[in-house]
Design an enzyme around this catalytic site. Sequence first.
Site, PDB file in Angstrom:
ATOM      1  N   PHE A 256       0.877  -1.134  -0.037  1.00 31.38           N
ATOM      2  CA  PHE A 256       0.050   0.028   0.045  1.00 31.38           C
ATOM      3  C   PHE A 256       0.934   1.206   0.048  1.00 31.38           C
ATOM      4  CE2 PHE A 256      -2.235   2.703   3.497  1.00 31.38           C
ATOM      5  CZ  PHE A 256      -2.843   3.438   2.460  1.00 31.38           C
ATOM      6  N   ILE A 257       1.430   1.530   1.228  1.00 36.29           N
ATOM      7  CA  ILE A 257       2.367   2.785   1.314  1.00 36.29           C
ATOM      8  C   ILE A 257       3.520   2.885   0.262  1.00 36.29           C
ATOM      9  CG2 ILE A 257       3.506   4.340   2.694  1.00 36.29           C
ATOM     10  CD1 ILE A 257       1.881   2.974   5.051  1.00 36.29           C
TER      11      ILE A 257
ATOM     12  N   LEU B 119       6.580  -9.749  -2.346  1.00 33.04           N
ATOM     13  CA  LEU B 119       5.108 -10.293  -2.872  1.00 33.04           C
ATOM     14  C   LEU B 119       4.645 -11.031  -1.920  1.00 33.04           C
ATOM     15  CD1 LEU B 119       5.910 -10.504  -6.793  1.00 33.04           C
ATOM     16  CD2 LEU B 119       5.092  -8.516  -5.571  1.00 33.04           C
TER      17      LEU B 119
ATOM     18  N   THR C  80       5.896   3.061  13.060  1.00 29.37           N
ATOM     19  CA  THR C  80       4.604   3.563  13.471  1.00 29.37           C
ATOM     20  C   THR C  80       4.284   3.724  14.944  1.00 29.37           C
ATOM     21  OG1 THR C  80       2.553   2.196  14.017  1.00 29.37           O
ATOM     22  CG2 THR C  80       4.362   0.718  14.049  1.00 29.37           C
ATOM     23  N   ASP C  81       2.899   4.448  14.880  1.00 28.44           N
ATOM     24  CA  ASP C  81       2.651   5.152  16.393  1.00 28.44           C
ATOM     25  C   ASP C  81       2.293   4.173  17.421  1.00 28.44           C
ATOM     26  OD1 ASP C  81       0.270   4.401  15.033  1.00 28.44           O
ATOM     27  OD2 ASP C  81      -0.672   6.155  15.292  1.00 28.44           O
ATOM     28  N   GLU C  82       2.324   2.777  16.614  1.00 27.03           N
ATOM     29  CA  GLU C  82       1.750   1.866  17.515  1.00 27.03           C
ATOM     30  C   GLU C  82       3.031   1.535  18.441  1.00 27.03           C
ATOM     31  OE1 GLU C  82      -0.355  -1.339  16.100  1.00 27.03           O
ATOM     32  OE2 GLU C  82      -1.175  -0.416  14.387  1.00 27.03           O
TER      33      GLU C  82
ATOM     34  N   TYR D 208       2.783  -7.110  16.486  1.00 30.47           N
ATOM     35  CA  TYR D 208       3.307  -6.444  15.548  1.00 30.47           C
ATOM     36  C   TYR D 208       4.026  -5.033  16.070  1.00 30.47           C
ATOM     37  CZ  TYR D 208       2.790  -2.508  12.265  1.00 30.47           C
ATOM     38  OH  TYR D 208       2.845  -1.383  11.424  1.00 30.47           O
TER      39      TYR D 208
ATOM     40  N   LYS E  87       8.189  -3.745  15.537  1.00 28.05           N
ATOM     41  CA  LYS E  87       8.258  -2.529  14.975  1.00 28.05           C
ATOM     42  C   LYS E  87       9.280  -1.860  15.953  1.00 28.05           C
ATOM     43  CE  LYS E  87       7.245  -1.095  11.394  1.00 28.05           C
ATOM     44  NZ  LYS E  87       7.752  -1.323   9.977  1.00 28.05           N
TER      45      LYS E  87
ATOM     46  N   ASN F 260      -2.155   6.059  11.514  1.00 25.62           N
ATOM     47  CA  ASN F 260      -3.150   4.938  10.475  1.00 25.62           C
ATOM     48  C   ASN F 260      -3.125   5.567   9.244  1.00 25.62           C
ATOM     49  OD1 ASN F 260      -3.481   3.123  12.553  1.00 25.62           O
ATOM     50  ND2 ASN F 260      -5.680   3.036  11.742  1.00 25.62           N
ATOM     51  N   ASN F 261      -2.556   4.878   8.263  1.00 19.31           N
ATOM     52  CA  ASN F 261      -2.767   5.409   6.888  1.00 19.31           C
ATOM     53  C   ASN F 261      -4.106   4.843   6.297  1.00 19.31           C
ATOM     54  OD1 ASN F 261       0.551   6.313   4.981  1.00 19.31           O
ATOM     55  ND2 ASN F 261       0.234   6.297   7.331  1.00 19.31           N
TER      56      ASN F 261
ATOM     57  N   PRO G 236     -18.027  -6.260  10.737  1.00 20.97           N
ATOM     58  CA  PRO G 236     -17.639  -6.819  11.915  1.00 20.97           C
ATOM     59  C   PRO G 236     -16.728  -5.695  12.642  1.00 20.97           C
ATOM     60  CG  PRO G 236     -16.325  -7.975  10.261  1.00 20.97           C
ATOM     61  CD  PRO G 236     -16.868  -6.762   9.576  1.00 20.97           C
TER      62      PRO G 236
ATOM     63  N   ASN H  52     -13.304   4.194  16.068  1.00 23.91           N
ATOM     64  CA  ASN H  52     -13.747   2.957  15.140  1.00 23.91           C
ATOM     65  C   ASN H  52     -15.201   3.054  14.581  1.00 23.91           C
ATOM     66  OD1 ASN H  52     -11.057   2.491  14.841  1.00 23.91           O
ATOM     67  ND2 ASN H  52     -11.251   0.563  15.913  1.00 23.91           N
TER      68      ASN H  52
ATOM     69  N   GLY I  45      -6.255  -7.581  24.123  1.00 20.57           N
ATOM     70  CA  GLY I  45      -5.367  -6.386  24.327  1.00 20.57           C
ATOM     71  C   GLY I  45      -5.553  -5.207  23.197  1.00 20.57           C
TER      72      GLY I  45
HETATM   73  N1  NAD Z   1      -0.609   1.230   6.947  1.00 19.93           N
HETATM   74  C1  NAD Z   1      -0.426   1.908   8.034  1.00 19.93           C
HETATM   75  O1  NAD Z   1      -1.358   2.759   8.530  1.00 19.93           O
HETATM   76  C2  NAD Z   1       0.952   2.027   8.522  1.00 19.93           C
HETATM   77  C3  NAD Z   1       1.332   3.285   9.478  1.00 19.93           C
HETATM   78  C4  NAD Z   1       2.460   3.376  10.036  1.00 19.93           C
HETATM   79  C5  NAD Z   1       3.620   2.700   9.517  1.00 19.93           C
HETATM   80  N2  NAD Z   1       3.382   1.554   8.393  1.00 19.93           N
HETATM   81  C6  NAD Z   1       4.443   0.801   8.094  1.00 19.93           C
HETATM   82  O2  NAD Z   1       4.652   0.995   6.872  1.00 19.93           O
HETATM   83  C7  NAD Z   1       5.060   0.012   6.144  1.00 19.93           C
HETATM   84  C8  NAD Z   1       4.292  -0.240   4.912  1.00 19.93           C
HETATM   85  O3  NAD Z   1       2.661  -0.521   5.300  1.00 19.93           O
HETATM   86  P1  NAD Z   1       1.610  -0.970   4.482  1.00 19.93           P
HETATM   87  O4  NAD Z   1       0.602  -0.566   5.104  1.00 19.93           O
HETATM   88  O5  NAD Z   1       2.025  -0.401   3.024  1.00 19.93           O
HETATM   89  O6  NAD Z   1       2.055  -2.576   4.348  1.00 19.93           O
HETATM   90  P2  NAD Z   1       1.352  -3.556   3.353  1.00 19.93           P
HETATM   91  O7  NAD Z   1       1.192  -4.752   3.904  1.00 19.93           O
HETATM   92  O8  NAD Z   1       0.266  -3.058   2.369  1.00 19.93           O
HETATM   93  O9  NAD Z   1       2.882  -3.777   2.475  1.00 19.93           O
HETATM   94  C9  NAD Z   1       3.938  -4.452   2.843  1.00 19.93           C
HETATM   95  C10 NAD Z   1       4.674  -4.709   1.719  1.00 19.93           C
HETATM   96  O10 NAD Z   1       5.924  -5.345   2.129  1.00 19.93           O
HETATM   97  C11 NAD Z   1       6.300  -6.610   1.596  1.00 19.93           C
HETATM   98  N3  NAD Z   1       7.031  -7.303   2.310  1.00 19.93           N
HETATM   99  C12 NAD Z   1       6.951  -7.904   3.534  1.00 19.93           C
HETATM  100  N4  NAD Z   1       7.769  -8.846   3.940  1.00 19.93           N
HETATM  101  C13 NAD Z   1       8.746  -8.564   2.999  1.00 19.93           C
HETATM  102  C14 NAD Z   1      10.149  -8.934   2.873  1.00 19.93           C
HETATM  103  N5  NAD Z   1      10.659  -9.850   3.734  1.00 19.93           N
HETATM  104  N6  NAD Z   1      10.890  -8.615   1.975  1.00 19.93           N
HETATM  105  C15 NAD Z   1      10.431  -7.632   0.871  1.00 19.93           C
HETATM  106  N7  NAD Z   1       9.235  -6.991   1.061  1.00 19.93           N
HETATM  107  C16 NAD Z   1       8.301  -7.617   2.080  1.00 19.93           C
HETATM  108  C17 NAD Z   1       4.695  -7.194   1.223  1.00 19.93           C
HETATM  109  O11 NAD Z   1       4.780  -8.203   0.272  1.00 19.93           O
HETATM  110  C18 NAD Z   1       3.964  -6.276   0.911  1.00 19.93           C
HETATM  111  O12 NAD Z   1       4.257  -5.731  -0.417  1.00 19.93           O
HETATM  112  C19 NAD Z   1       5.308  -0.867   7.125  1.00 19.93           C
HETATM  113  O13 NAD Z   1       6.537  -1.044   7.502  1.00 19.93           O
HETATM  114  C20 NAD Z   1       4.490  -0.478   8.218  1.00 19.93           C
HETATM  115  O14 NAD Z   1       4.832  -0.996   9.408  1.00 19.93           O
HETATM  116  C21 NAD Z   1       1.931   1.383   8.398  1.00 19.93           C
END
Ligand code: NAD
Length: 343
Positions: free
Chosen positions: A11-12, A35, A127-129, A152, A156, A181-182, A207, A251, A277
């Site tokens: 995603f991000i 992937l 993450t803020d978590e 999780y 992190k 949270n994005n 749910p 939520n 939790g």
């Molecule tokens: N989504 C949120 O709200 C949010 C908020 C703060 C931080 N983050 C952090 O941002 C990052 C991206 O989050 P996201 O929501 O896009 O997650 P996502 O699950 O959509 O994407 C994660 C990507 O990482 C890849 N991946 C996983 N393990 C891998 C590995 N060992 N080697 C290479 N690629 C690997 C997956 O295939 C996937 O494409 C994460 O580190 C997450 O902790 C997310």
Amino acid sequence: MKLLITGTAGFIGSHLVEHLLETTDDVSIVSLDALEYSGNKINLASISGGIESDRHHFVHGSICDLKLVEEIVADGIDGVINLAAHTHVDRAHYYPELFIKNNIEGVLNLLRAVEKKPNCRFLQISTDEVYGAVTPDNLCNEQASLNPGNFYAASKASADLYISAAINTDRLDAVIVRGANNFGPRQFPEKMIPFFTHRILTDKNIPLYGDGLQLRDWLYVKDFCRAIWTVFRSGKSGEIYNAGAGNHLTNLSMSHKIIDLLSAERSRISHVADRPGHDFCYAISRKKIGQLGWEPETDFDQALSETVRWYQSNSAWMKTIMAQNSDKTEEECFFERHYRERR
Ligand SMILES: NC(=O)c1ccc[n+]([C@@H]2O[C@H](COP(=O)([O-])OP(=O)(O)OC[C@H]3O[C@@H](n4cnc5c(N)ncnc54)[C@H](O)[C@@H]3O)[C@@H](O)[C@H]2O)c1
């Protein structure tokens, strides 16, 4: 400048690649993604130039593969931005070892590779978590203690601590960005907004954990990508920057907004047993990153409306993504099973 960005089929990461290709002309990107269940090249297909162009090269591989990571970084990389991770709190509860491997050991590999490459900046997306549950009137700054409330967040937080240690011992040029949270298009549909939207569009109930009064701060993904790039370019080496939006919503309120945007009935909400939790609230201060000139720019309600519309009008994307996560059929996806067991 040549960057290695990991997790780009998620995603991000896919938005970050898009943002950099659109807003810079001197950045080329090597994308690395394993992937995993949430990653799909379809997320990169719509960006300008597609998956392969003169400024973007995609590599299918894992940050857990030290040799691969070292080879890529040694080949002229000027900076690494790590988004690769396993990211879902519920999955972490069932499969914590996967989170140790990908979110901690993988980061150690990247640190080892960067350590060998002079003048290579490392940026970790955290993450803020990691701060654990707080009250909304008590925004965490970057000095707040780490108090992760789930596996999780613990993975992190651990990665962040290893990075701090590497900064201290190896004098690495590293920075950490902790995001709220994005939300936005192309988010894997085990996360709330795409999941609930998909459920409503397919005539199912949504749910909702417990009473739904948990508070989250919602940050639009394009604002987060600007934050990441701001810190990469201007962040002080060794520092941590929180990127919060100040859009706190329960939520339950978020569920109502999604339902209203899709003109559905609020009776579609089905309260299910709460997550064990479940952290009540995450809340971070953005004062420090504000000094680098970053502020969220997006109007929350407009961005949410556009996001829900995006899922509504991209049913082919949803079908592809749901199918890849399924062992057998769409109904047997991890999260379908997970919520069924909580009813
Ligand atoms: N989504 C949120 O709200 C949010 C908020 C703060 C931080 N983050 C952090 O941002 C990052 C991206 O989050 P996201 O929501 O896009 O997650 P996502 O699950 O959509 O994407 C994660 C990507 O990482 C890849 N991946 C996983 N393990 C891998 C590995 N060992 N080697 C290479 N690629 C690997 C997956 O295939 C996937 O494409 C994460 O580190 C997450 O902790 C997310």
